[in-house]
Design an enzyme around this catalytic site. Structure first.
Site, mmCIF file in Angstrom:
data_model
loop_
_atom_site.group_PDB
_atom_site.id
_atom_site.type_symbol
_atom_site.label_atom_id
_atom_site.label_comp_id
_atom_site.label_asym_id
_atom_site.label_seq_id
_atom_site.Cartn_x
_atom_site.Cartn_y
_atom_site.Cartn_z
ATOM 1 N N LYS A 23 -7.424 5.724 -0.211
ATOM 2 C CA LYS A 23 -6.465 6.412 -1.082
ATOM 3 C C LYS A 23 -5.065 6.218 -0.505
ATOM 4 O O LYS A 23 -4.887 6.237 0.719
ATOM 5 C CB LYS A 23 -6.819 7.910 -1.131
ATOM 6 C CG LYS A 23 -5.760 8.813 -1.782
ATOM 7 C CD LYS A 23 -5.617 8.573 -3.268
ATOM 8 C CE LYS A 23 -4.487 9.436 -3.873
ATOM 9 N NZ LYS A 23 -4.158 9.014 -5.263
ATOM 10 N N CYS A 25 3.605 4.581 -7.511
ATOM 11 C CA CYS A 25 2.942 5.822 -7.917
ATOM 12 C C CYS A 25 3.766 6.508 -9.011
ATOM 13 O O CYS A 25 4.941 6.790 -8.805
ATOM 14 C CB CYS A 25 2.753 6.786 -6.752
ATOM 15 S SG CYS A 25 2.090 8.367 -7.343
HETATM 16 O O1 IRO Z 1 -1.400 10.482 -8.874
HETATM 17 C C1 IRO Z 1 -1.765 9.689 -8.006
HETATM 18 O O2 IRO Z 1 -2.159 10.053 -6.869
HETATM 19 C C2 IRO Z 1 -1.685 8.272 -8.377
HETATM 20 C C3 IRO Z 1 -1.132 7.295 -7.579
HETATM 21 I I1 IRO Z 1 -0.507 7.656 -5.713
HETATM 22 C C4 IRO Z 1 -0.989 5.974 -8.063
HETATM 23 O O3 IRO Z 1 -0.480 5.052 -7.405
HETATM 24 N N1 IRO Z 1 -1.411 5.721 -9.330
HETATM 25 C C5 IRO Z 1 -1.964 6.674 -10.104
HETATM 26 O O4 IRO Z 1 -2.336 6.394 -11.251
HETATM 27 N N2 IRO Z 1 -2.103 7.944 -9.610
#
Ligand code: IRO
Length: 312
Positions: free
Chosen positions: A46, A131
């Site tokens: 993650k 993100c």
């Molecule tokens: O909301 C998130 O944690 C997230 C991340 I960092 C990302 O790079 N892409 C996404 O769809 N959700």
């Protein structure tokens, strides 16, 4: 007829091209181990920050008929947790480990890369420049000048190979402009296309409501919605940056979409929404389907068709 799905790149060999998209089944050691022990060819963590984060309020993920919408908000256990996993990871067992880094600032990313450099852990950083879900933090890779500055600083702090996770682009001018930026950094060896399509809005008619709570219901789209956009980004970056590897991500739910991504030029492919919905059994199923497609077409290896998409 024998079909060999292995992928050799950056001096390593993966048994097959399929692994999890960062964000899915990779927040805890238990989830990461489920991916490692599955049929996947690699594992990615993650996206992590300096300190652990709870992420956005629930509900923050919803499954929809055409895929998913999420606004997780970067929930993660902090980079030390994932570095600890990397320290104990059986690197020589043949499944590379990628570490996704998503610092809340450039300084945070540099701090994490410097810590990784000190330890010399044999994993590949995928730096998340896209993100869409941290309120008040725009997606860096939509700012071309800021991306160039970040890559220059990252290249000073980290001397090994690394990759970036990009958001989707929608205009040929932007593909060319971003490819020009990325092409300037020799250490940047791979580009993962695409992150979710940011800031979509899914509406439940019966409840007359959004389906997720953060950001007034706005969130990143994944799954069937994003396949054509993902393929366009893979094909364009593979064409514009032939010296780099492109990792395809977006809309892979069977061997057919995996085949499409590789045909468009992907070296390897990541599975997000489908893995979230189906669990790690998806890897074995998709690999079986990809093998069947290759066998039916008479392809022995991925190189027999990778990047060979024809224009009709
Ligand atoms: O909301 C998130 O944690 C997230 C991340 I960092 C990302 O790079 N892409 C996404 O769809 N959700």
């Amino acid at each position: 007829m024998t079909v060999d799905l292995s992928v050799s790149w950056l001096g390593m060999t993966m048994p097959n091209p399929l692994y999890n998209a960062s964000g899915v089944m990779c927040r805890s050691v238990e989830e990461l181990e489920r991916v490692r022990l599955s049929a996947a060819g690699a594992v990615i963590t993650k996206s992590c920050t300096l300190d652990p984060r709870e992420g956005n309020p629930e509900p923050r993920y919803a499954s929809t008929p055409l895929g998913s919408i999420n606004s997780m908000g970067l929930p993660n256990a902090g980079y030390r947790y994932y570095f600890d996993y990397a320290r104990r990871y059986p690197h020589h067992a043949g499944k590379p480990l990628f570490l996704s880094l998503s610092g809340l600032s450039l300084e945070d990313n540099l701090t994490m890369l410097e810590a990784l450099a000190v330890e010399q852990l044999p994993c590949l950083p995928e730096i998340n420049l896209s993100c869409p879900n941290v309120p008040g933090k725009p997606q860096l890779a939509y700012d071309f000048a800021a991306t160039a500055i970040a890559l220059a600083e990252i290249s000073r702090a980290w001397h090994g190979p690394f990759g970036v996770k990009l958001p989707p682009y929608f205009d040929p001018v932007h593909f060319v402009e971003m490819a020009h930026v990325l092409g300037g950094y020799a250490g940047l060896r791979f580009i993962t296309c695409i992150n979710s399509i940011g800031n979509g809005l899914v509406i439940d008619v019966e409840r007359e409501s959004t389906v997720i709570r953060p950001k007034q219901g706005l969130g990143g789209l994944g799954g069937d919605y994003v396949l054509p956009t993902a393929l366009a980004n893979v094909r364009e970056f593979a064409r514009l940056l032939p010296e780099k590897h492109v990792i395809g991500c977006g809309g892979i739910r069977s061997g057919k979409e995996a085949f499409m991504h590789i045909l468009a030029g992907a070296t390897a492919v990541q599975v997000g929404t489908c893995l979230h919905e189906e669990g790690e059994g998806a890897f074995e199923r998709i690999l079986g389907e990809l093998t069947d497609i290759m066998r039916a077409k008479g392809y022995h290896r991925l190189e027999d068709f990778r990047g060979r998409l024809k224009v009709c």
